[in-house]
Write a protein that holds these residues in place. Structure first.
Motif, PDB file in Angstrom:
ATOM      1  N   LYS A   1      -1.386   3.922  -7.157  1.00  0.00           N
ATOM      2  CA  LYS A   1      -2.226   4.168  -5.972  1.00  0.00           C
ATOM      3  C   LYS A   1      -1.498   3.796  -4.684  1.00  0.00           C
ATOM      4  O   LYS A   1      -2.015   3.054  -3.839  1.00  0.00           O
ATOM      5  CB  LYS A   1      -3.553   3.396  -6.088  1.00  0.00           C
ATOM      6  CG  LYS A   1      -4.376   3.791  -7.296  1.00  0.00           C
ATOM      7  CD  LYS A   1      -5.635   2.950  -7.431  1.00  0.00           C
ATOM      8  CE  LYS A   1      -6.416   3.326  -8.682  1.00  0.00           C
ATOM      9  NZ  LYS A   1      -7.612   2.482  -8.884  1.00  0.00           N
TER      10      LYS A   1
ATOM     11  N   LYS B   1       0.647   7.917  -8.441  1.00  0.00           N
ATOM     12  CA  LYS B   1      -0.800   8.029  -8.664  1.00  0.00           C
ATOM     13  C   LYS B   1      -1.323   6.827  -9.440  1.00  0.00           C
ATOM     14  O   LYS B   1      -2.375   6.260  -9.103  1.00  0.00           O
ATOM     15  CB  LYS B   1      -1.099   9.325  -9.415  1.00  0.00           C
ATOM     16  CG  LYS B   1      -2.574   9.591  -9.620  1.00  0.00           C
ATOM     17  CD  LYS B   1      -2.793  10.937 -10.304  1.00  0.00           C
ATOM     18  CE  LYS B   1      -4.289  11.203 -10.513  1.00  0.00           C
ATOM     19  NZ  LYS B   1      -4.522  12.515 -11.188  1.00  0.00           N
ATOM     20  N   LYS B   2      -0.575   6.398 -10.459  1.00  0.00           N
ATOM     21  CA  LYS B   2      -0.999   5.258 -11.273  1.00  0.00           C
ATOM     22  C   LYS B   2      -1.063   3.976 -10.439  1.00  0.00           C
ATOM     23  O   LYS B   2      -1.982   3.161 -10.587  1.00  0.00           O
ATOM     24  CB  LYS B   2      -0.013   5.069 -12.437  1.00  0.00           C
ATOM     25  CG  LYS B   2      -0.331   3.881 -13.351  1.00  0.00           C
ATOM     26  CD  LYS B   2       0.665   3.787 -14.495  1.00  0.00           C
ATOM     27  CE  LYS B   2       0.389   2.568 -15.370  1.00  0.00           C
ATOM     28  NZ  LYS B   2      -0.909   2.686 -16.088  1.00  0.00           N
TER      29      LYS B   2
ATOM     30  N   LYS C   1       0.811  -1.221   0.000  1.00  0.00           N
ATOM     31  CA  LYS C   1       0.000   0.000   0.000  1.00  0.00           C
ATOM     32  C   LYS C   1       0.847   1.275   0.000  1.00  0.00           C
ATOM     33  O   LYS C   1       0.335   2.352  -0.294  1.00  0.00           O
ATOM     34  CB  LYS C   1      -0.927   0.016   1.222  1.00  0.00           C
ATOM     35  CG  LYS C   1      -1.890  -1.163   1.274  1.00  0.00           C
ATOM     36  CD  LYS C   1      -2.826  -1.168   0.073  1.00  0.00           C
ATOM     37  CE  LYS C   1      -3.829  -2.323   0.157  1.00  0.00           C
ATOM     38  NZ  LYS C   1      -4.655  -2.399  -1.075  1.00  0.00           N
TER      39      LYS C   1
END
Length: 420
Positions: A393, A390-391, A372
Motif C-alpha cells: 500500500k 499494492k501489497k 507512505k
C-alpha cells in the motif's frame, strides 16, 4: 542540389521552438512554402537538440521524416563507434581515450579508408568518417543519398563520398579498405520488426567471409535484444570484440567487431560494457558463469547494495563484478550485490541499506516504519513491482528505495535503502 527553398527555410527558423502539431493546424499557407517539409525540419531539429546536439547546432542540416529521426543513432552511440574504429586502427601509442566532442579537433588518420554499406540517415557515417581520409557512404534509397550528400557538406566532411546503390553489390565489387560498417535493417518485407541476424537485411552471416576479405575490421550493429554469446557463436570464431552500449541505463546497441583470426585456434572476444561514462572490459573466456559454483558467502555486515547498469546486466559478467569490485551477489539469480563498505566507481547505482526483513507482517511494519511512498524494484522475487506496491500500500516516489529479492538460501527478503 536544393532540398529546401528560402520560404521554407525562413518558416523553419521562425517557428523552430513551437509545437509541431499546433503549427500543422494553424500555419498559413504561403506561396512557395513546403509545409510538410518544414514540419519535418522543425520536429527533426527538436529531436536533434537532445539526441544530436552537434547536428542541431549546424544550421545547414536537413532532417528526414519523424520515424527516421526516432530510429537513428544518438550522438553518444555514434561517437562511441568512431572511438572503436580509431582504437582498432591507431598504433597503441597514439590511441585516444575518447573521441572529442568537437568535430574540428578530430584529426584524420593518413590515407585510411572506410565504407558504410548501410548509410541510412548518415549519423553513424558522419562520426566514423572524421577519423578517415577516405570515407564512402552507400545507400540504395535515393532520397537518403540526397540528404547525406547535402548534410555531409554542411558538416564539413570533404572526404565523404556518397554512392547510391546496393551495399552488397558494392561490397562485392569494391577494393580492400581498412574498415567497414554495417547496420542491417531490422524490418522484414511486411514492415515487422526482426531481431535474428539471418532475418535482417543484409544477412551479415552470409557476407562474413567477403567482409573479412575486404576489410581489416568490420563493425556490425545488431539488436540489443540478441544474446551476444549466440551472436559470437554464429560468426564462428571471427568476432574480435563485443561492445554492449547503453545510455541512460537503457541498452541501445550490440556491436560486434569482426576480424581475421590471428591464431589457428579461435580466441574468445573481449567484451566492453558501456553505460555513458561507466565503462569496463574483460576477457570473455575468463568469466563465463554468472555466479561461481557455490558462490561467495554473504558478508556479515550488509551495509551497501549495488545494482549493475544495463550493459553489465546484458553482458551477464556477474563473477567479474564480484572479483573486480569486491562485492557479493545476494543470490544466484538476483544480480544485486552487497558490501560491508562503500565501493568507488561501481558500474551502476549504489544504495545505503537501512533495514533488511522478510515478508511477514512484523518485518514489513518494521521496514516501512510509517513510510507512505517508495521506489520499488524486484529481482528474482515472486511478486512483480506493481504487485509488491499494492501489497505494501505504497505510493510511488520519495527518498526510500525498496528492493524485493531472493538471498542465498532462497529467502525472499525486502531491503529498505536510500540512494547514495
Amino acid at each position: 542540389m536544393t532540398i529546401m527553398n528560402d520560404e521554407t527555410r525562413e518558416f523553419v527558423a521562425m517557428h523552430r521552438n513551437e509545437d509541431v502539431r499546433e503549427l500543422a493546424l494553424k500555419a498559413k499557407r504561403v506561396e512557395g512554402l513546403d509545409l510538410p517539409l518544414a514540419l519535418d525540419q522543425i520536429a527533426g531539429w527538436q529531436i536533434a537538440r537532445k539526441k544530436l546536439p552537434q547536428w542541431a547546432s549546424c544550421e545547414g542540416i536537413v532532417y528526414p521524416p519523424h520515424i527516421s529521426m526516432e530510429q537513428c543513432s544518438s550522438q553518444f552511440t555514434a561517437q562511441y563507434k568512431s572511438e572503436i574504429a580509431q582504437t582498432l586502427l591507431a598504433p597503441a601509442a597514439t590511441v585516444r581515450a575518447r573521441v572529442s566532442d568537437s568535430p574540428e579537433s578530430d584529426t584524420l588518420v593518413a590515407r585510411r579508408a572506410m565504407v558504410d554499406l548501410t548509410g541510412g540517415f548518415g549519423v553513424d557515417f558522419s562520426y566514423l568518417a572524421r577519423g578517415f581520409s577516405q570515407a564512402t557512404y552507400v545507400e540504395r534509397q535515393r532520397h537518403l543519398c540526397d540528404l547525406a550528400e547535402h548534410n555531409m557538406v554542411a558538416l564539413g566532411l570533404d572526404q565523404a563520398r556518397i554512392v547510391c546503390g546496393d551495399g552488397v553489390e558494392y561490397l562485392r565489387q569494391m577494393g580492400p579498405v581498412d574498415f567497414i560498417y554495417l547496420d542491417p535493417a531490422r524490418r522484414d518485407e511486411h514492415g515487422s520488426r526482426t531481431y535474428a541476424i539471418e532475418d535482417c537485411t543484409p544477412n551479415v552471416l552470409e557476407l562474413r567471409d567477403l567482409l573479412l576479405a575486404k576489410s581489416q575490421y568490420t563493425l556490425v550493429k545488431l539488436s540489443p535484444m540478441l544474446d551476444w554469446r549466440k551472436a559470437v557463436a554464429d560468426f564462428d570464431g571471427t568476432v574480435r570484440e563485443v561492445h554492449i552500449v547503453a545510455t541512460g541505463n537503457e541498452c541501445k546497441e550490440l556491436l560486434l567487431v569482426l576480424g581475421q583470426q590471428v591464431h589457428e585456434e579461435p580466441s574468445a572476444p573481449r567484451v566492453f560494457c558501456v553505460n555513458d561514462n561507466q565503462r569496463i572490459d574483460y576477457d570473455s573466456a575468463a568469466y563465463t558463469q554468472g555466479l561461481r559454483i557455490g558462490g561467495k558467502p554473504l558478508p556479515e555486515a550488509k551495509n551497501y547494495l549495488y545494482e549493475p547498469n544495463a550493459s553489465i546486466m546484458k553482458a551477464g559478467c556477474f563473477d567479474l563484478v564480484e572479483e573486480r569490485f569486491g562485492v557479493t551477489q545476494v543470490g544466484p539469480s538476483s544480480h544485486l550485490f552487497v558490501s560491508a563498505t562503500p565501493v568507488a566507481d561501481f558500474p551502476g547505482r549504489g544504495f545505503a541499506i537501512e533495514a533488511i526483513g522478510g515478508m511477514n507482517k512484523k518485518d514489513i511494519k518494521r521496514l516501512l516504519n510509517g513510510t507512505k511512498q517508495a521506489n520499488i524494484a524486484v529481482r528474482n522475487f515472486p511478486l512483480t513491482a506493481p504487485q509488491l506496491r499494492k501489497k505494501l500500500k505504497l505510493a510511488d516516489g520519495g527518498p526510500v528505495y525498496l528492493f524485493g529479492t531472493t538471498m542465498q538460501g532462497c529467502d525472499h527478503v525486502l531491503l529498505r535503502t536510500s540512494k547514495i
